[in-house]
Design a protein around this motif. Structure first.
Motif, short mmCIF file in Angstrom:
data_model
loop_
_atom_site.label_atom_id
_atom_site.label_comp_id
_atom_site.label_asym_id
_atom_site.label_seq_id
_atom_site.Cartn_x
_atom_site.Cartn_y
_atom_site.Cartn_z
N ALA A 13 0.86 -1.18 0.00
CA ALA A 13 0.00 0.00 0.00
C ALA A 13 0.90 1.23 0.00
N LYS A 14 0.46 2.27 -0.70
CA LYS A 14 1.25 3.51 -0.76
C LYS A 14 0.92 4.39 0.44
N THR A 15 1.08 3.80 1.61
CA THR A 15 0.83 4.51 2.85
C THR A 15 1.62 3.85 3.96
N LEU A 16 1.78 4.56 5.06
CA LEU A 16 2.48 4.01 6.21
C LEU A 16 1.62 2.94 6.87
N VAL A 17 2.19 1.78 7.09
CA VAL A 17 1.48 0.70 7.76
C VAL A 17 1.81 0.74 9.25
N LYS A 57 -8.02 -3.42 6.64
CA LYS A 57 -6.70 -3.73 7.17
C LYS A 57 -5.68 -3.86 6.03
N LEU A 58 -4.44 -3.59 6.36
CA LEU A 58 -3.35 -3.68 5.38
C LEU A 58 -2.46 -4.89 5.65
N GLY A 59 -2.94 -5.81 6.47
CA GLY A 59 -2.16 -7.00 6.77
C GLY A 59 -2.52 -7.55 8.13
N TRP A 60 -1.62 -8.36 8.67
CA TRP A 60 -1.86 -9.00 9.96
C TRP A 60 -0.56 -9.05 10.76
N LYS A 61 -0.72 -9.33 12.05
CA LYS A 61 0.42 -9.37 12.97
C LYS A 61 0.19 -10.46 14.01
#
Length: 205
Positions: A13-17, A57-61
């Motif tokens: 993504a072109k944003t801070l995660v 969401k942009l992912g998982w942790k």
């Protein structure tokens, strides 16, 4: 050291995660599962994703800590590997009494790469009877159903593994830092062979 280290899966993504952009997964269970000979095999169960929890969401942790929240210094230092439509990860827990020495242990895990959650089907042949079924699952209690393990503890710090195809399934196998071979059976994924590109050929005339 024993600081908490996470396992991440981020979407481009072109944003801070940030942590707020990530769905949180947890380690729900670590404990023994009996093999066919009555020997304890240490397994791990990761939380499942829920419908809609990846929206926005942009992912998982996944924090690599015990279900009780104890940090053991577990970390990802071996490159992840795709096993069909599953993500295979190898973690290491170093020998903290002598960090310059080989040894320690870790976990071999497979999860859903797009959600970071548990795969609710048998993915490891834990009990060694040659069949992956509910005997390879962690028994449920009360309102909690049985859950299939997301990981198996390794006796040593496992190096990168290979996936060996077989007639009745695959074998994930590799050597650890004590020069011992470790492996676990796993079913073939449903991904199969797929066409990923094509080219049209036009005849003259």
């Amino acid at each position: 050291d024993k600081s908490v280290q996470p396992w991440y899966g981020n979407r481009y993504a072109k944003t801070l995660v940030t942590a707020a952009n990530l769905a949180t997964r947890t380690i729900e269970y670590e404990g023994p599962l009996k093999d066919k000979d009555g020997k304890d095999v240490e397994v791990r169960v990761i939380s499942a994703s829920k419908e809609g929890d990846m929206t926005g969401k942009l992912g998982w942790k996944l924090d690599l800590v015990t279900p009780a929240g104890t940090a053991m210094g577990e970390r990802m230092v071996v490159p992840n590997l795709f096993d069909g439509n599953r993500l295979l990860g190898i973690s290491r827990i170093p020998n903290n009494s002598d960090p310059c020495n080989v040894g320690g242990n870790g976990w071999l895990m497979e999860i859903d790469p797009f959600t970071g959650g548990r795969i609710d089907s048998g993915i490891f042949g834990i009990n060694g009877d040659g069949v992956i079924d509910n005997k390879d699952a962690v028994a449920g209690t009360g309102d909690n159903p049985s859950r299939y393990p997301s990981g198996k503890r390794t006796d040593g710090s496992l190096n990168p593994v290979v996936i060996i195809p077989g007639k009745n399934g695959n074998l994930i196998e590799g050597s650890n830092q004590d020069d011992k071979i470790e492996g676990v059976p796993t079913p073939v994924t449903g991904l199969g062979a797929k066409r990923v590109a094509w080219r049209e050929i036009l005849r003259d005339g």
